[in-house]
Design an enzyme around this catalytic site. Structure first.
Site, mmCIF file in Angstrom:
data_model
loop_
_atom_site.group_PDB
_atom_site.id
_atom_site.type_symbol
_atom_site.label_atom_id
_atom_site.label_comp_id
_atom_site.label_asym_id
_atom_site.label_seq_id
_atom_site.Cartn_x
_atom_site.Cartn_y
_atom_site.Cartn_z
ATOM 1 N N GLU A 127 -77.989 -43.226 -42.884
ATOM 2 C CA GLU A 127 -76.884 -43.178 -42.368
ATOM 3 C C GLU A 127 -76.157 -44.076 -43.158
ATOM 4 O O GLU A 127 -74.757 -43.835 -43.009
ATOM 5 C CB GLU A 127 -77.322 -44.678 -41.712
ATOM 6 C CG GLU A 127 -78.316 -44.944 -40.428
ATOM 7 C CD GLU A 127 -77.925 -44.782 -39.286
ATOM 8 O OE1 GLU A 127 -76.669 -43.394 -39.075
ATOM 9 O OE2 GLU A 127 -77.528 -45.288 -38.457
ATOM 10 N N THR A 179 -66.980 -43.990 -37.378
ATOM 11 C CA THR A 179 -67.225 -45.263 -37.057
ATOM 12 C C THR A 179 -67.104 -45.832 -38.779
ATOM 13 O O THR A 179 -66.735 -47.240 -37.874
ATOM 14 C CB THR A 179 -68.978 -45.115 -37.809
ATOM 15 O OG1 THR A 179 -69.591 -44.182 -37.177
ATOM 16 C CG2 THR A 179 -69.650 -46.356 -38.646
HETATM 17 N N1 HSE Z 1 -74.075 -51.286 -36.310
HETATM 18 C C1 HSE Z 1 -73.835 -50.473 -36.056
HETATM 19 C C2 HSE Z 1 -72.242 -50.439 -36.059
HETATM 20 C C3 HSE Z 1 -73.369 -48.574 -35.909
HETATM 21 O O1 HSE Z 1 -71.589 -50.387 -34.825
HETATM 22 O O2 HSE Z 1 -71.034 -50.203 -36.627
HETATM 23 C C4 HSE Z 1 -73.011 -47.633 -35.648
HETATM 24 O O3 HSE Z 1 -73.660 -46.459 -35.449
#
Ligand code: HSE
Length: 297
Positions: A127, A179
């Site tokens: 990640e 992201t």
């Molecule tokens: N929890 C993370 C976000 C997930 O919301 O940025 C991203 O895949």
């Protein structure tokens, strides 16, 4: 020795549970095949059309396997074939699937020597490569199944929750939301008032899930901190949410960091209607979209 895996997509955050609540869904999923090698090589082969890097240090599954190999001082290596169906950049946990699948598969080949927390620890390196952040809200449900609460990541403390019998409608519009960008735009500090509102909703959601209290789940699926900021990046977000609720959805929001949107529904037919509505809204503005009707897995 070889293992074949079906690795589920995940929806995380679950609305108010930013970085802590996530759920696995049964469709879409990636297929992975892992083989133990006598040599220390790590070989990644993508049998899909996404053009993801296959160099181990640049591949999400590759870095996870490198870390496991390093930690266990293995003389063996791994060959991994990935057939990815969860589209990268969809917000449906595509990178988490590769990372979690690599950790889970390697552990199965090595005779189950790592515990689930260790699998999460290693998968988080994937990640980190994908988004720059070591979050576990997608990885945890991918490994545990169902819905999970990431109480803390340091130390890794994962609480598996009940998985209510609910259907999920999701739409992935073909717009790019990175992201890293959608984390960058978030406010670094929040007011006490919105914090109180948010933790009321999170507590309500967890209680609703554990008690299988669907109305409580529905009225707790509210996010006053992240969604108002991020939803600006997703065309037609408000309209899709409002119309889905009118059709009877329990609630929903942004899947991950977007651009996918998900809605929970009690019945499959309702989830199908919501998915149709989602597609129609994007067709009207000529944005290509993919829809999924799934179940919490
Ligand atoms: N929890 C993370 C976000 C997930 O919301 O940025 C991203 O895949």
């Amino acid at each position: 020795k070889k293992v074949k895996l079906r690795v589920p997509a995940t929806v995380a955050n679950l609305v108010c549970g930013f970085d802590i609540l996530g759920m696995a869904i049964h469709d879409p999923y990636d297929e992975m095949e892992l083989k133990l090698l006598d040599s220390p090589d790590i070989i990644i082969k993508h049998e899909d059309s996404f053009g993801l890097p296959e160099q181990p240090s640049k591949n999400v599954a590759g870095v996870v396997l490198q870390k496991i190999q390093e930690h266990l001082k293995l003389s063996q290596g791994f060959e991994v074939i990935i057939r990815k169906h969860i589209k990268p950049g969809s917000g449906l946990g595509s990178s988490a699937a590769s990372a979690a699948g690599a950790a889970f598969g390697a552990n199965a080949l090595l005779g189950d020597i790592l515990c689930k927390e260790e699998l999460i620890h290693f998968a988080m390196f994937g990640e980190e490569l994908a988004s720059g952040v070591r979050h576990a809200d997608n990885i945890a449900p991918c490994i545990y199944g169902g819905i999970t609460l990431v109480k803390t990541t340091d130390p890794i403390d994962i609480i598996p929750l009940n998985a209510p019998d609910l259907f999920v409608a999701a739409v992935h519009p073909q717009v790019e939301v990175k992201t890293s960008d959608s984390r960058q735009i978030l406010k670094k500090s929040i007011t006490l008032k919105s914090a109180v509102e948010q933790w009321g909703n999170i507590a309500g959601l967890v209680a609703g899930i554990q008690k299988n209290d669907l109305p409580l789940i529905g009225r707790s699926l509210k996010d006053v901190i992240i969604e108002p900021v991020r939803s600006i990046l997703i065309p037609k977000f408000d309209e899709i949410k409002m119309k889905s609720l009118q059709l009877g959805a329990l609630g929903g929001g942004i899947s991950g960091s977007g651009p996918s949107i998900f809605m929970l529904a009690e019945k499959k037919e309702m989830a199908e209607k919501i998915a149709d509505l989602m597609k129609t809204v994007y067709d009207e503005i000529e944005i290509e979209s993919y829809t999924y009707v799934s179940k919490i897995n």
